[in-house]
Write a protein that holds these residues in place. Structure first.
Motif, mmCIF file in Angstrom:
data_model
loop_
_atom_site.group_PDB
_atom_site.id
_atom_site.type_symbol
_atom_site.label_atom_id
_atom_site.label_comp_id
_atom_site.label_asym_id
_atom_site.label_seq_id
_atom_site.Cartn_x
_atom_site.Cartn_y
_atom_site.Cartn_z
ATOM 1 N N HIS A 1 0.807 -1.217 0.000
ATOM 2 C CA HIS A 1 0.000 0.000 0.000
ATOM 3 C C HIS A 1 0.843 1.272 0.000
ATOM 4 N N PHE A 2 1.960 1.255 0.724
ATOM 5 C CA PHE A 2 2.767 2.462 0.870
ATOM 6 C C PHE A 2 4.108 2.403 0.147
ATOM 7 N N GLY A 3 4.404 1.278 -0.482
ATOM 8 C CA GLY A 3 5.630 1.187 -1.270
ATOM 9 C C GLY A 3 6.886 0.963 -0.464
ATOM 10 N N GLY A 4 6.755 0.403 0.717
ATOM 11 C CA GLY A 4 7.897 0.106 1.574
ATOM 12 C C GLY A 4 7.448 0.036 3.011
ATOM 13 N N VAL A 5 8.360 -0.381 3.874
ATOM 14 C CA VAL A 5 8.030 -0.504 5.294
ATOM 15 C C VAL A 5 8.883 0.406 6.174
ATOM 16 N N CYS B 1 2.452 10.309 6.933
ATOM 17 C CA CYS B 1 2.424 9.650 8.246
ATOM 18 C C CYS B 1 0.991 9.593 8.778
ATOM 19 N N ASN B 2 0.273 10.687 8.664
ATOM 20 C CA ASN B 2 -1.119 10.707 9.123
ATOM 21 C C ASN B 2 -1.971 9.749 8.310
ATOM 22 N N ASP B 3 -1.739 9.709 7.003
ATOM 23 C CA ASP B 3 -2.468 8.798 6.135
ATOM 24 C C ASP B 3 -2.148 7.348 6.501
ATOM 25 N N ALA B 4 -0.871 7.058 6.706
ATOM 26 C CA ALA B 4 -0.465 5.699 7.090
ATOM 27 C C ALA B 4 -1.075 5.315 8.434
ATOM 28 N N LEU B 5 -1.089 6.243 9.375
ATOM 29 C CA LEU B 5 -1.651 5.976 10.697
ATOM 30 C C LEU B 5 -3.144 5.658 10.596
ATOM 31 N N LEU B 6 -3.878 6.459 9.878
ATOM 32 C CA LEU B 6 -5.320 6.244 9.751
ATOM 33 C C LEU B 6 -5.615 4.925 9.029
ATOM 34 N N GLN B 7 -4.988 4.715 7.891
ATOM 35 C CA GLN B 7 -5.276 3.512 7.106
ATOM 36 C C GLN B 7 -4.807 2.236 7.800
ATOM 37 N N THR B 8 -3.674 2.305 8.487
ATOM 38 C CA THR B 8 -3.161 1.125 9.187
ATOM 39 C C THR B 8 -4.010 0.809 10.410
#
Length: 130
Positions: free
Chosen positions: A89-93, A109-116
């Motif tokens: 989803h984010f192209g890496g970890v 970061c906010n997008d990753a936090l919400l989606q995760t």
């Protein structure tokens, strides 16, 4: 603003970082628990362990899932599922993958936090924990 987004804003205003927020949102609050020492210790995972390594959202999410009573094999599977989903989803970890070298926390970061957070809650629902 939905309740997860609102709670993220509240936790951010309290000074919580990415790893701490997902631990609280996924691991502790849905179980009605509090653990200040655990939340404090997870701070070491923030911003890719402060070295742009494994994203704090991802490592915090895996730790949050481990707070549930999965058997060892199922825990291994759900953690791998989360890591694989995050990577695709984010192209890496790693933070460096998401932000670039020396990058500072940004909208990603906010997008990753919400989606995760939403993905972790989905995993927990699939396994009847919430």
């Amino acid at each position: 603003m939905d309740s997860v987004q609102q709670r993220i804003v509240e936790l951010k205003m309290q000074g919580f970082c990415c790893a701490q927020m997902i631990l609280v949102l996924v691991g502790l609050e849905p179980q009605g628990k509090e653990n200040a020492d655990l939340v404090q210790s997870i701070r070491g995972l923030c911003y890719g362990m402060y070295a742009q390594h494994t994203c704090g959202v991802l490592s915090g999410g895996v730790c949050a899932l481990a707070l549930y009573d999965f058997d060892q094999e199922t825990l291994r599977k759900v953690c791998a599922e989360l890591v694989d989903w995050f990577d695709a989803h984010f192209g890496g970890v790693n933070c460096v993958d998401l932000l670039g070298p020396g990058g500072q926390p940004a909208w990603i970061c906010n997008d990753a936090l919400l989606q995760t957070t939403e993905k972790c809650l989905e995993i927990l629902q699939e396994h009847d924990f919430i």
